[in-house]
Design an enzyme around this catalytic site. Structure first.
Site, PDB file in Angstrom:
ATOM      1  N   CYS A  13      33.041  19.577  13.120  1.00 13.53           N
ATOM      2  CA  CYS A  13      34.458  19.253  13.341  1.00 13.53           C
ATOM      3  C   CYS A  13      34.835  17.966  12.604  1.00 13.53           C
ATOM      4  O   CYS A  13      34.182  16.940  12.778  1.00 13.53           O
ATOM      5  CB  CYS A  13      34.743  19.082  14.826  1.00 13.53           C
ATOM      6  SG  CYS A  13      36.470  18.645  15.141  1.00 13.53           S
TER       7      CYS A  13
ATOM      8  N   CYS B 112      29.815  28.482  14.074  1.00 14.85           N
ATOM      9  CA  CYS B 112      29.180  29.075  15.253  1.00 14.85           C
ATOM     10  C   CYS B 112      28.914  30.557  15.023  1.00 14.85           C
ATOM     11  O   CYS B 112      27.844  31.070  15.341  1.00 14.85           O
ATOM     12  CB  CYS B 112      30.066  28.878  16.483  1.00 14.85           C
ATOM     13  SG  CYS B 112      29.270  29.447  18.006  1.00 14.85           S
TER      14      CYS B 112
ATOM     15  N   ASN C 270       7.526   2.654   2.989  1.00 15.45           N
ATOM     16  CA  ASN C 270       7.732   2.535   1.552  1.00 15.45           C
ATOM     17  C   ASN C 270       8.416   3.825   1.118  1.00 15.45           C
ATOM     18  O   ASN C 270       8.775   4.668   1.936  1.00 15.45           O
ATOM     19  CB  ASN C 270       6.381   2.337   0.848  1.00 15.45           C
ATOM     20  CG  ASN C 270       6.557   1.627  -0.496  1.00 15.45           C
ATOM     21  OD1 ASN C 270       7.394   2.036  -1.301  1.00 15.45           O
ATOM     22  ND2 ASN C 270       5.777   0.593  -0.740  1.00 15.45           N
TER      23      ASN C 270
ATOM     24  N   CYS D 228      34.597  25.138  13.106  1.00 13.62           N
ATOM     25  CA  CYS D 228      33.724  25.317  14.265  1.00 13.62           C
ATOM     26  C   CYS D 228      33.491  26.797  14.504  1.00 13.62           C
ATOM     27  O   CYS D 228      32.387  27.230  14.794  1.00 13.62           O
ATOM     28  CB  CYS D 228      34.323  24.648  15.508  1.00 13.62           C
ATOM     29  SG  CYS D 228      35.980  25.238  15.935  1.00 13.62           S
TER      30      CYS D 228
ATOM     31  N   PHE E 197       0.847  -1.193   0.000  1.00 14.75           N
ATOM     32  CA  PHE E 197       0.000   0.000   0.000  1.00 14.75           C
ATOM     33  C   PHE E 197       0.884   1.245   0.000  1.00 14.75           C
ATOM     34  O   PHE E 197       0.536   2.266   0.585  1.00 14.75           O
ATOM     35  CB  PHE E 197      -0.920   0.014   1.227  1.00 14.75           C
ATOM     36  CG  PHE E 197      -1.919  -1.111   1.252  1.00 14.75           C
ATOM     37  CD1 PHE E 197      -2.406  -1.655   0.062  1.00 14.75           C
ATOM     38  CD2 PHE E 197      -2.387  -1.619   2.456  1.00 14.75           C
ATOM     39  CE1 PHE E 197      -3.338  -2.699   0.103  1.00 14.75           C
ATOM     40  CE2 PHE E 197      -3.320  -2.653   2.495  1.00 14.75           C
ATOM     41  CZ  PHE E 197      -3.784  -3.203   1.318  1.00 14.75           C
TER      42      PHE E 197
ATOM     43  N   CYS F 233      42.910  19.150  17.711  1.00 13.81           N
ATOM     44  CA  CYS F 233      42.466  20.184  16.761  1.00 13.81           C
ATOM     45  C   CYS F 233      43.480  20.337  15.629  1.00 13.81           C
ATOM     46  O   CYS F 233      44.681  20.420  15.860  1.00 13.81           O
ATOM     47  CB  CYS F 233      42.296  21.509  17.489  1.00 13.81           C
ATOM     48  SG  CYS F 233      41.864  22.878  16.394  1.00 13.81           S
TER      49      CYS F 233
ATOM     50  N   CYS G 110       3.544   2.075  -2.839  1.00 11.49           N
ATOM     51  CA  CYS G 110       4.212   2.552  -4.050  1.00 11.49           C
ATOM     52  C   CYS G 110       3.658   3.921  -4.485  1.00 11.49           C
ATOM     53  O   CYS G 110       2.467   4.026  -4.793  1.00 11.49           O
ATOM     54  CB  CYS G 110       4.024   1.518  -5.157  1.00 11.49           C
ATOM     55  SG  CYS G 110       4.855   1.986  -6.669  1.00 11.49           S
TER      56      CYS G 110
ATOM     57  N   CYS H   6      41.189  23.841  11.362  1.00  7.96           N
ATOM     58  CA  CYS H   6      40.426  24.174  10.154  1.00  7.96           C
ATOM     59  C   CYS H   6      39.499  25.369  10.402  1.00  7.96           C
ATOM     60  O   CYS H   6      39.035  26.006   9.459  1.00  7.96           O
ATOM     61  CB  CYS H   6      39.607  22.976   9.669  1.00  7.96           C
ATOM     62  SG  CYS H   6      38.253  22.515  10.774  1.00  7.96           S
TER      63      CYS H   6
END
Lengths: 441, 442
Positions: free
Chosen positions: B388, B352, B199, B348, B132, B342, B134, B345
C-alpha cells in the site's frame, strides 16, 4: 502594454506560443516514470478513450525500453504523439491518477507519452507494417484523426485504403484547429508522415467529396466507406453587422493562425464571442499575437462556460479579460467593425433573460465568433439512408460505428458533435474493426 | 541532553558514529573533515602491504530512481605509503585528541603484524581493527576474508596481535561464511577486545548488456566485488544479533556495520547489541554531513524514550528475537483498510490475489475502487499493508484476545504437532483456496 509583443518572426511566434507541455529529457522521464505505482486495472487507462495501457508504457520507459513504450501507445492510439500533447489530460488520464487522492502531484502521463512517441517518430523506428493484401478496398472521407486512425488500423489488416481530403494537409483540426502552444505543425505532420511511411495508406489531398456523383463512384469502387468529415465552418450568429470586415469565425481564425503564424495581423482590440474551448483558445491566441485588449464575451456566467477551467486560466494569464452575462445584439461599425453592442443578461428561474435598458457598446477592431461549427448536413443528405440525429450528428451503432447505410461507417466530430482528437482516434479505430467484421461476416 | 559518548572496549569516542575503514578514511584530510562534521571516530583505511589498484572500482544497484540502494567495490586496501598514513594519523590526533582513530590493519606474517601494530601505536591510534573481511583481491593473496573464513587461522592471528598490542583490538568479520558464530567465537577465544561486522558481501552487482562484463568493468572484464549499502542492512542486523545473543560472545563489544544511513538504522543496530556503528556507503553517497541527521535523530529518540546514555538501550531488542519455534501460534492479525485514506490503486488486491492468499476482493459498489478484506481468508501475512503506497492506510488488527499462547516448541514437547498432511491439526487444512477454474473467469 499587452502581455505579449506582436510576433514578427517565426522565432518570436514560437516564443509567444511556447509549448505548454514541452518534451521531457531522459532524466525527467526517468524520475517521473519511477513514481508510477503500476495500479491494478489502472484508472488512467480506463479514463483514456483509447484505453492506452499507461502503467505498462510508463514501466517500459523506466526500464529503458522506450521503443516498447511507443509501441504500447500506438497499438491503442494511432495519434499517440498528438494526443500526449493536445489531450486535456487533467480531465482524462492524469485526472484519474490515484496520487490525486493524497494530494501528491499526479504523474505527467501526457509528457511521458510524448517522451516515448517522439523518439520513435524522430528516429523513424518502424513499429508496424501493413497486413498481407486481403484484396478489399476502403475509402475514407476526411484525413482527420478519425480518418487517419481508421486508415492505420485497416492497413494492419491488409485493406487497401484511399483517403480523400479536402485540404492539403492530413490530421484535420490537429494541425488546423488546435492552439499552437499545444502542438507545433511540425510535430503533427511528422507523426502523420511516420504513420504513412509504415502503413502506406494513400491520401488524395485537395479532393473535396461534395456531390452524389462522387459518392456513387466511391460506393462502386470500394467495399466500404468511412466518413470522418468533421464539422463545417463557424455557424452564423444571425445578427446585424455580421458581414462587416474583420468579423471572422474562430475555426477560420485559428486555421489561418496555424498556417501563416506570425504573418497574421491581429489588431489592438479583439472581442471573442462564445464560452467554449474554441472561444478560449481564440482569445488566448489573440492575446499571444500581441492584441492589447482581448475580451471573451459569454452570455452566461463564468461557472457555466463550456471551456475547461485550466484553459480559461491559461487565457487569463495571457491577458484575456472575461465579460460574462452579456449577450451580443449587434456588430457595429461602418464597413469595418468598430465594436459590439451587448445587453446584460441574468438567470431568471433557470432561463437566461436580457436586462432591459442595459445595452452598452465595447469598442474593438475585430470580432471572433466562437459559437460553434455548422454541421455537414447538406453533404450528409446526399448519402442514401444515412440518418442523422436532432443535433445533425451521424447516427452510428456505438459498437462498430456503422451508420444506417451499412456500407458507411463514421467517427469523429461528425458523429460525436465535436470532441477531442483522442475521441476521433478511438472512434476511427473502432470503425475499422467494425468494417473488418462486417466485410468478413 | 543525553550523553552520546561511548567507551568501546576502552576506545573513547564523543558519539557512537564512526566512519568504517574505506575510501572516506583514506587520508588525514578526510578524517579531519569528518571529525569537523561531527563524526565521533574513524577506522582508517586499511594499512598493510603494497598494492596496485585498478581503474573503475565501484558498482551500484539502483532501484528505480534510488541510486546506490546497493553498492560494491573492488578497491583494495590503501595504496598510499604507510609512512604518510602514520604521519597523518599523528597529526589528526593532535587536532582531535578526544575523537577515536582506529587503525585497520591487514598483513600476512607474524613479524609484519608485530611491526605494523607498533607503528600505529606510535602514531597515536586509539585502537586497532583487524581486517579479516575484504572479499576481493586481498583474499586471493591469503589475507582479508581468506582469514575470516578460517576460524582457526583467524584465532591464531588474533593471538599474535594480542601478544603485541597495547591498545584495544577489534576483529572485523566477513559475512561470507555460513555460520557467523564460528569466526566470532574464534575472535573471542583469540582474545580480541571487540568485534565489528559485517564486512562486504561477495557480489556481482550487474552485467553490462553490451559488453557482457560485470560491473565495474575493467577493460572488458570484471570480478566479484564487496557488496554494501542500504540493501545489506538486514543481513548485517541478523549477524550482529547472532553474536550478541551468543553466551560466549555477548560480553564482547560489537561495532555494527552494514547499510547504515540514518539514525533509525543506527538505533536498530544498537537495539540488537552494537555499541558503536560504522558507516561508509552513505558517506560515499552524501558526504560527511549526513552525520548531523544521525546525531539529531539519535538524540531525539533518546529524549523521547528517556535514555541518558546509549547503554540504556543497547541490546534492548535481543530478548524479543527468538527462534521461529517459540512464536505464538495463537496470535492472529487481520488486515484493515482505512477507506478514508485509500486512493484506489488496487495494488493490495492484486498483490493478495496473485501473490498471497486471495483474501481481498474488489469493491462491488459501482464506481468504488476501495477493495475489501475477506476476513475469513486473511492469514495476516502483511503483504497488502506492505504494498500500500499510503501511510497508515492498511493496518494489521489483532484479533486474538492475547490470552492464549501455544508455540511449535510446546506442541512438540506435548506431542501434539501434526504428523501427516491430512492431520486436522495441520495449519493449511481448511484455509480458503479458490477453485482452480475461477482463474479463467478473471
Amino acid at each position: 502594454m499587452a502581455e505579449y509583443n506582436k510576433p514578427t518572426t517565426e522565432k518570436e511566434f514560437e516564443e509567444n506560443f511556447a509549448q505548454k507541455k514541452p518534451l521531457m529529457n531522459t532524466t525527467e522521464a526517468f524520475y517521473e516514470s519511477s513514481r508510477c505505482l503500476f495500479c491494478y486495472d489502472a484508472p488512467c487507462m480506463n479514463a483514456c478513450p483509447t484505453e492506452i495501457d499507461v502503467p505498462l508504457f510508463i514501466k517500459q520507459i523506466n526500464t529503458g525500453n522506450t521503443t516498447g513504450a511507443a509501441k504500447t501507445i500506438f497499438e491503442s492510439n494511432w495519434l499517440g504523439n498528438a494526443c500526449g500533447k493536445v489531450c486535456p489530460t487533467s480531465e482524462l488520464c492524469e485526472g484519474a491518477c490515484v496520487y490525486d487522492g493524497q494530494d501528491v502531484p499526479v504523474i505527467q502521463i501526457g509528457r511521458l507519452q510524448n517522451f516515448a512517441t517522439d523518439q520513435a517518430i524522430k528516429s523513424g523506428t518502424p513499429l508496424f507494417s501493413p497486413g498481407a493484401d486481403n484484396g478489399k478496398k476502403v475509402a475514407i472521407i476526411g484525413a482527420g484523426p478519425a480518418g487517419i486512425a481508421c486508415a492505420c488500423e485497416l492497413r494492419t489488416m491488409g485493406y487497401t485504403v484511399d483517403i480523400y481530403e479536402a485540404k492539403d494537409k492530413p490530421s484535420g483540426l490537429t494541425v488546423y484547429g488546435v492552439a499552437p502552444y499545444k502542438i507545433t505543425n511540425k510535430e503533427v505532420l511528422d507523426e502523420m508522415d511516420y504513420l504513412q511511411k509504415q502503413l502506406q495508406f494513400n491520401i488524395h489531398y485537395n479532393s473535396n467529396i461534395s456531390t452524389s456523383e462522387q459518392l456513387k463512384e466511391l460506393e462502386e469502387k470500394y467495399d466500404a466507406l468511412f466518413l470522418g468529415v468533421g464539422l463545417g465552418a463557424t455557424a452564423t450568429l444571425n445578427m446585424p453587422g455580421e458581414d462587416k470586415t474583420n468579423v471572422v469565425g474562430a475555426v477560420e481564425f485559428i486555421e489561418e493562425l496555424r498556417m501563416k503564424q506570425h504573418k497574421v495581423a491581429v489588431p489592438e482590440s479583439v472581442i471573442i464571442i462564445g464560452g467554449g474551448n474554441t472561444a478560449v483558445d481564440a482569445a488566448s491566441e489573440s492575446a499571444r499575437m500581441g492584441a492589447e485588449n482581448v475580451y471573451l464575451a459569454y452570455r452566461r456566467s463564468k461557472q457555466e462556460m463550456g471551456a475547461y477551467g485550466f484553459e480559461y486560466q491559461l487565457a487569463k494569464y495571457a491577458g484575456v479579460k472575461g465579460l460574462f452575462n452579456v449577450s451580443p445584439l449587434e456588430i457595429v461599425g461602418e464597413e469595418k467593425v468598430s465594436g459590439v453592442k451587448f445587453i446584460r443578461t441574468q438567470n431568471k428561474d433557470g432561463r437566461l433573460a436580457q436586462i432591459e435598458g442595459s445595452e452598452f457598446v465595447v469598442a474593438c477592431d475585430m470580432v471572433i465568433k466562437a459559437t460553434g461549427q455548422a454541421k455537414q448536413g447538406s453533404f450528409l443528405s446526399l448519402i442514401d439512408g444515412l440518418e442523422i440525429d436532432g443535433r445533425k450528428r451521424i447516427m452510428v451503432n456505438s459498437e462498430n460505428h456503422q451508420t444506417t447505410n451499412p456500407k458507411y461507417f463514421a467517427g469523429g466530430d461528425a458523429v460525436n458533435g465535436g470532441a477531442e482528437v483522442v475521441n476521433g482516434a478511438a472512434e476511427g479505430k473502432l470503425a475499422a474493426n467494425g468494417i473488418d467484421l462486417w466485410l468478413n461476416a | 541532553m543525553p550523553d552520546l559518548s561511548i567507551n568501546f572496549a576502552g576506545i573513547k569516542s564523543p558519539n557512537p558514529f564512526w566512519l568504517a575503514s574505506a575510501p572516506p578514511t583514506n587520508s588525514g584530510y578526510q578524517v579531519m573533515k569528518a571529525f569537523e562534521a561531527g563524526w565521533g571516530g574513524a577506522v582508517w583505511k586499511t594499512l598493510g602491504v603494497p598494492v596496485i589498484n585498478v581503474s573503475s572500482r565501484y558498482g551500484s544497484v539502483n532501484y528505480r530512481n534510488t541510486r546506490m540502494a546497493g553498492f560494491n567495490n573492488i578497491e583494495l586496501i590503501t595504496d598510499r605509503p604507510l609512512s604518510d598514513n602514520l604521519k597523518e594519523i599523528e597529526e589528526v590526533k593532535k587536532y582531535f585528541p578526544d575523537h577515536a582513530i582506529i587503525a585497520s590493519l591487514m598483513v600476512e606474517t607474524k613479524a609484519e603484524w608485530e611491526q605494523i601494530i607498533r607503528d600505529v601505536e606510535n602514531a597515536g591510534a586509539d585502537g586497532i581493527e583487524l581486517n579479516f573481511g575484504c572479499p576481493h583481491g586481498m583474499c586471493e593473496r591469503g589475507m582479508g576474508s581468506a582469514v575470516g573464513q578460517e576460524p582457526e587461522v583467524l584465532q591464531t592471528i588474533v593471538g599474535w596481535v594480542m601478544e603485541t598490542a597495547k591498545i584495544p583490538v577489534i576483529t572485523k568479520l566477513t559475512p561470507n561464511i555460513s555460520h557467523i558464530v564460528d569466526p566470532g567465537l574464534a575472535a573471542v577465544r583469540g582474545g580480541s577486545n571487540a568485534i565489528s561486522l559485517i564486512n562486504t558481501i561477495k557480489s556481482i552487482v550487474g552485467i553490462d548488456l553490451d559488453t557482457y562484463a560485470p560491473y565495474p568493468v575493467v577493460d572488458g572484464k570484471g570480478t566479484n566485488g564487496g557488496y554494501c549499502g542500504p540493501a545489506v542492512k538486514p543481513i548485517a542486523l541478523e549477524m550482529v544479533k547472532e553474536l550478541a545473543q551468543h553466551p560466549e560472545i555477548q560480553s564482547t563489544p560489537i561495532s555494527g556495520i552494514g547499510g547504515i544511513e540514518t539514525w533509525r538504522d543506527a538505533v536498530e543496530f544498537m537495539l540488537l547489541g552494537a555499541s558503536s556503528v560504522q558507516v561508509c556507503t552513505a558517506v560515499m553517497h552524501y558526504g560527511f554531513g549526513i552525520v548531523r541527521e544521525m546525531e539529531s535523530g539519535l538524540i531525539d529518540f533518546m529524549n523521547q524514550k528517556g535514555y541518558e546514555t546509549i547503554y540504556d538501550f543497547v541490546g534492548k531488542a535481543l530478548p524479543n528475537v527468538t527462534e521461529w519455534k517459540h512464536l505464538n501460534l495463537k496470535h492472529k492479525v487481520v488486515a484493515k483498510i482505512d477507506a478514508t485514506k485509500c486512493i484506489g490503486c488496487e495494488l493490495c488486491y492484486i498483490a493478495c490475489d496473485d501473490g498471497a492468499h486471495q483474501a481481498i476482493r474488489l469493491s462491488e459498489v459501482g464506481g468504488s475502487r476501495i477493495p475489501e478484506i475477506i476476513d475469513e481468508n486473511c492469514v495476516g501475512c502483511n503483504l497488502c499493508s506492505l504494498v500500500c503506497p499510503v501511510e497508515e492506510c492498511i493496518t494489521m488488527e489483532q484479533r486474538d484476545d492475547g490470552t492464549e499462547q501455544v508455540t511449535w516448541h510446546e506442541k512438540t514437547l506435548a506431542n501434539t504437532i501434526p504428523t501427516t498432511f491430512d492431520d486436522d491439526r495441520a495449519g493449511g487444512k481448511g484455509h480458503f483456496v479458490p477453485k482452480v477454474t475461477d482463474a479463467l473467469k478473471k
